[in-house]
Each structure stands twice: as C-alpha cells, then as structure tokens.
Design an enzyme around this catalytic site. Structure first.
Site, PDB file in Angstrom:
ATOM      1  N   HIS A 122      12.876 108.055  53.597  1.00 22.07           N
ATOM      2  CA  HIS A 122      11.789 108.199  52.622  1.00 22.07           C
ATOM      3  C   HIS A 122      11.770 109.673  52.187  1.00 22.07           C
ATOM      4  O   HIS A 122      12.152 110.552  52.964  1.00 22.07           O
ATOM      5  CB  HIS A 122      10.485 107.836  53.345  1.00 22.07           C
ATOM      6  CG  HIS A 122       9.279 107.738  52.463  1.00 22.07           C
ATOM      7  ND1 HIS A 122       8.607 108.844  52.015  1.00 22.07           N
ATOM      8  CD2 HIS A 122       8.611 106.666  51.974  1.00 22.07           C
ATOM      9  CE1 HIS A 122       7.571 108.448  51.275  1.00 22.07           C
ATOM     10  NE2 HIS A 122       7.555 107.137  51.237  1.00 22.07           N
ATOM     11  N   ASP A 199      10.750 108.994  62.332  1.00 22.26           N
ATOM     12  CA  ASP A 199       9.696 108.584  61.403  1.00 22.26           C
ATOM     13  C   ASP A 199       9.383 107.120  61.700  1.00 22.26           C
ATOM     14  O   ASP A 199      10.204 106.240  61.461  1.00 22.26           O
ATOM     15  CB  ASP A 199      10.231 108.786  59.976  1.00 22.26           C
ATOM     16  CG  ASP A 199       9.323 108.175  58.910  1.00 22.26           C
ATOM     17  OD1 ASP A 199       8.336 107.482  59.272  1.00 22.26           O
ATOM     18  OD2 ASP A 199       9.602 108.377  57.714  1.00 22.26           O
ATOM     19  N   GLN A 202       7.342 102.541  59.541  1.00 22.06           N
ATOM     20  CA  GLN A 202       7.476 101.090  59.548  1.00 22.06           C
ATOM     21  C   GLN A 202       7.610 100.531  60.966  1.00 22.06           C
ATOM     22  O   GLN A 202       7.626  99.311  61.140  1.00 22.06           O
ATOM     23  CB  GLN A 202       8.680 100.656  58.692  1.00 22.06           C
ATOM     24  CG  GLN A 202       8.613 101.115  57.243  1.00 22.06           C
ATOM     25  CD  GLN A 202       7.408 100.559  56.477  1.00 22.06           C
ATOM     26  OE1 GLN A 202       6.920  99.467  56.767  1.00 22.06           O
ATOM     27  NE2 GLN A 202       6.905 101.318  55.518  1.00 22.06           N
ATOM     28  N   LYS A 225      -0.669 101.983  57.579  1.00 28.62           N
ATOM     29  CA  LYS A 225       0.352 100.931  57.603  1.00 28.62           C
ATOM     30  C   LYS A 225       0.174 100.035  58.829  1.00 28.62           C
ATOM     31  O   LYS A 225       0.832  99.020  58.983  1.00 28.62           O
ATOM     32  CB  LYS A 225       1.747 101.551  57.586  1.00 28.62           C
ATOM     33  CG  LYS A 225       2.037 102.288  56.281  1.00 28.62           C
ATOM     34  CD  LYS A 225       3.467 102.685  56.159  1.00 28.62           C
ATOM     35  CE  LYS A 225       3.706 103.772  55.134  1.00 28.62           C
ATOM     36  NZ  LYS A 225       3.427 103.392  53.759  1.00 28.62           N
ATOM     37  N   CYS A 363       9.999 105.602  46.844  1.00 22.98           N
ATOM     38  CA  CYS A 363      10.149 106.970  47.369  1.00 22.98           C
ATOM     39  C   CYS A 363      11.467 107.147  48.111  1.00 22.98           C
ATOM     40  O   CYS A 363      11.542 107.867  49.111  1.00 22.98           O
ATOM     41  CB  CYS A 363       8.984 107.359  48.288  1.00 22.98           C
ATOM     42  SG  CYS A 363       7.405 107.402  47.479  1.00 22.98           S
TER      43      CYS A 363
END
Lengths: 405, 138
Positions: A122, A199, A202, A225, A363
C-alpha cells in the site's frame, strides 16, 4: 458450533437498509468494516458516563477513562501476544504507525544501508520509506512479484543483504488479497540482522497474529478495518527497538520533564503518544476486539474463505471476467477486471443496484502498473457477508456488464 | 437552429421518460457509445480534463462564430456525460457557451446522483468547455 451469520448480521444495524431501493450488499470491507452495536454502545457509554482526559486528572472520571484505555492496551497485547503492554502504542492509524518508525529510523540509518519493501505494498508502506531514503541517502529496494500477484523469493538474499536496515512488508495485500510468506521473509531478514516491520492492515480482521512467534520487530493494526472506530491504529514494537528511536511528534503526555530550553522524554509507550489520545476510539476498539474474539478469528477467516472461493468460482463463469491476483494463498479479497468495461463504470452500476465495492488503484499504483491496468473492481468480505449476497453481487455484476458492452 | 436552452429542454424531456436511475444510466451509457470517438492520435495528455477520476479527453475548435467539440473517455459513463454536454454545446456560438447556464443538470438530478468525486469530474468538464469557449471568443 456452526457459524451463525444471521445473528452476527443483527449486531450490525447499518447492514439492514436499502440503497437505491435495493438491499445493501456491503463488499468494501477492505476499505473499512462496519461496526457492531457493542462498539457503538461502548463509545456512547464513554461519553454518557465517564468522558474525561486521561493520565492527568486525579479525579474519578479521569481515573475511569485512564483505566479503560489501559485495559484495552493490555487486551491488544494479549491479542497479538506481545511481551508487555508498554510495547503497544496507540497511533492515528497504520500510516501514522509506519511514519513513526520511518521517521525514527532517520536517527539510525546511514547512506550505506538499504530499506527493503515489496512490489505489493500500500502507498502507506512505500512513501514513508522513500522519504526516509531521501533524508538519509539509503537505498530503497523491493521484492518483486509474479503474474499471480505473489512475492518472488528467488534471489531474496541479493535483495536483503548485510546492509539492509529494515524489511517492511504487508502480511496480506489490500489490493490482491495475497497472503505473503511472512516466515520466509522474516527468516532472511533475521539472518542478516535487519529490522522488520509488518503492515497488518488486512491481517487484523482476517488472521491470527502472534508477534513473538514471528519474532517481528514492528507490527501495525488498523482499528477501523477490525470493526472498530476510525482514526485509531496500533503500533507494536519490541522494547529494545522502540527505545533507541526518537519520538515522531513532540507535545504533551510524551515528556518526562520540560524546561523552556530542553525536555526529556517519557518512557514507553507514552514517548510515542504525544497529545490527548483518541480515547473514544481506543474504548471502541476494545469492544471491537472483544467482539472479534467472541466470534473467533479462525471461524471468521474460515467463513470468509468460503465466500472468497464461492465468489471466485461463480464470477469466473462470467464471460471476460479476470481475477487480478490469483495466488493460491489469499484472504477475503476478490480483485478483478472485466473485458470491455472500465472498473469505474462497474462500480457506479453496482452501487445503483445496492452493491458497495471499491474501484480504482486501491492506493497501490505500482501493482496496477505491473499488471498494466488502470485499476480493478475489488469486492472484499467480512464476517457478516453471506452466500446470498454473493449471488446478488454476481447478478448485479452481470447486469452491469450487459449494459456496458 | 436549436439554442443551448432548447437542447437542454430536450435532454430533460428524454430523461423524464425513465423512472429508474438504472434506466437513466443506461441512457447515459448509450449516449457514450454513440459519441464519435476521438482518433487515437488526438488523444494526447494536453487534452485531458483535470479533475476526473477516469480519463476524459476534450478537443475544441472554431467554426465561424461557433465552437465544435470532440471528446472521448476511457470509462463509458464519463463518456456518456461528456456526450450530453457536447449535445448541448456543440456548434453553438462560443460566446454563448462561455456564459451558458446549465439548468438541465439540476433538472435531471444528475449531480445529486453522482458520487462527490464524479460530480467534481462533471464540474471539471463543464469548466473546461467554457474555458475553451472563452478562449475562442473574439
């Protein structure tokens, strides 16, 4: 016990509405998930009963608010299996978390070194490192991907070498859904003594994470999220790493002493938490975590996997439908294009039929460039989506395609 | 010859025919499909309308006092929208295009029905057409 998606849906009142006269089918969960009543109630309860600033007041409300956010810090620690709650820092989100580390590393990275990211990041895990490299003269490298949207690990030892200061990558790609080979990458990084950051934008809603089993240095989560409020993220860092980094922002709460000439910084986690924190956000996030754990992250992931498989099989029957990112190891994201149509047009017509998806580059412009496309349509699933919704989505998609061709 | 105002009234009438927005979109898409495509060699970046989510190319030239538009877009709904605007503005006096009031957008309900980013795109198209018209007014 079987997975009772209907009783889960009842906890998300927003889902029960019509858009343009059709039942809402919300498939933009990778952008943000909807919030269960428990989260909304926790935020209301805070404002109704114990709103106060934290860590400063001696009065009872301030104590209650402080206790509430510190309890969430401990829940987050347990959720990702960090060693101590002082290693859990509340940030504004993943972008803020990564910038905090990339800024701090300006103090420890030299121009002989390099930073390694991947081809499927991202923008928020690309740009902060580009800025760090610009400031320090370090080199930015990346692990490439193949035509399935999977990272290519052949030749990894030439990319991650003894001069690598940091290897930063996502656990699960937001644009493609690819689950990356975390252990293999971490192993290479560990071998050369590079720092590591994952990261987890998700991973939070879809996967069980154990930062100590991974032995990763930094890990980030996004509240919104994970069915929690917006404007809140988590930054986990190993104590010994966080301690050597200078703070990203100065201000209240992050200091030990302040004179007009000089300040000394507070210890962890406060060193990285300048200003009044997002108190309602943290409290709401605590309720979201509790809710996720009540359902069980493994049960959620299994449910979403079924939806992903069903939607992939069903939609692949549509003439000209092409999945972008068809790794065998995927989570919860169906990114696609349809021959002879533009993603924006599909998105508009799906919306007219009550179906919410994301269209565009997500993104992740470098990924789209690599596939030589302008963007995709992305349907992404959450704990409350149903097989019936996939059928509605597919029917709406077919109708859209007929109109567009 | 029909005026800008008359053309708008005709468009409003056409759209009144459809009750459902899916049908209105269908009509917009059909308008997009029937718009003469801009030749590939004319699709250069100088003609791109800034502020649209999809790529929209807009070309303008003078024919006497009037202004002629040609356009294309990579997304068909955007192409349909620019086709509607061309329908209203094409071969009209440049000085009138520059100051025209586009009430039909309100009347059709188009702006309310577009997402904010797309509504911005629509405004950018109109602005660009008026800008050309102003530049081509004697």
């Amino acid at each position: 016990m079987s997975y009772d998606v209907q009783s889960i849906r009842q906890q998300f009142p927003i889902l029960n509405q019509k858009i343009h006269g059709r039942p809402l089918v919300y498939l933009d969960n990778a952008a943000t998930a909807q919030k269960p009543i428990a989260v909304i109630d926790a935020i209301s309860n805070y404002y109704l009963n114990y709103n106060a600033n934290v860590h400063r007041g001696v009065h009872t409300l301030s104590q209650r608010a402080t206790d509430a956010i510190e309890a969430v810090r401990e829940e987050v620690r347990a959720h990702i299996n960090a060693e101590e709650s002082a290693e859990i820092i509340f940030t504004q989100g993943i972008t803020d978390s990564i910038n905090t580390i990339a800024f701090g590393m300006g103090a420890v990275v030299s121009k002989e070194q390099n930073i390694v990211i991947t081809a499927i990041e991202h923008h928020s895990n690309i740009v902060p490192w580009q800025m760090l490299c610009k400031r320090t003269g370090a080199e930015l490298r990346h692990l490439p991907m193949n035509e399935h949207g999977e990272l290519v690990l052949e030749g990894i030892e030439e990319i991650i070498d003894e001069n690598t200061a940091m290897v930063a990558f996502n656990h699960i790609s937001n644009a493609l859904g690819t689950i990356n080979p975390v252990e293999a990458i971490l192993e290479h990084a560990e071998k050369v003594g590079a720092w590591t950051l994952i990261d987890g934008a998700q991973s939070g809603p879809h996967a069980k994470v154990d930062v100590r089993a991974w032995n990763v240095d930094f890990f980030t989560l996004s509240s919104h999220k994970m069915y929690g409020p917006t404007g809140l993220g988590v930054l986990y860092g190993k104590r010994e790493k966080l301690e050597v980094l200078p703070p990203f922002q100065g201000g209240g709460e992050m200091i030990a002493t302040v004179t007009l000439e000089e300040s000394t910084y507070a210890g962890l986690p406060h060193k990285f938490e300048a200003g009044t924190p997002h108190i309602e956000g943290i409290i709401g996030f605590g309720a979201a975590l509790k809710y996720i754990n009540e359902i069980g992250i493994k049960a959620i992931a299994a449910h979403e996997k079924k939806l992903l498989k069903y939607s992939t099989v069903e939609c692949s029957k549509i003439d000209g439908f092409k999945v972008i990112g068809d790794s065998k190891n995927k989570a919860s994201v169906l990114s696609f294009i349809v021959d002879g149509t533009h993603p924006y047009d599909i998105g508009v017509l799906l919306d007219q039929q009550g179906v919410a998806v994301r269209t565009g580059q997500h993104c992740t412009q470098p990924i789209m460039d690599a596939f030589c496309i302008d963007g995709t349509v992305r349907a992404s699933f959450a704990m409350y989506n149903t097989k019936k919704e996939i059928d509605l989505f597919k029917a709406a998609l077919e109708k859209s395609i007929t109109m567009l061709r | 010859m029909t005026t800008i105002k008359q053309r708008q009234e005709e468009l409003v009438k056409e759209f009144e025919f459809f009750d459902e927005w899916m049908d209105k979109y269908h009509h917009i898409i059909e308008m997009g499909k029937s718009l003469n495509a801009l030749p590939e060699q004319k699709k250069n970046d100088n003609l791109l309308v800034q502020g649209c989510q999809s790529k929209v190319w807009l070309h303008a030239e003078k024919s006497g006092e009037n202004i002629l538009f040609q356009a294309d877009a990579d997304a068909i709904i955007a192409k349909g929208i620019i086709a509607m605007l061309i329908d209203v503005f094409n071969n009209q006096p440049a000085k009138e295009v520059a100051v025209a009031n586009l009430g039909f957008i309100e009347e059709i309900g188009l702006k309310d029905h577009l997402s904010p980013t797309r509504a911005n795109g629509l405004m950018s198209m109109i602005k660009q057409m008026k800008f050309y018209a102003l530049a081509l007014t004697d």
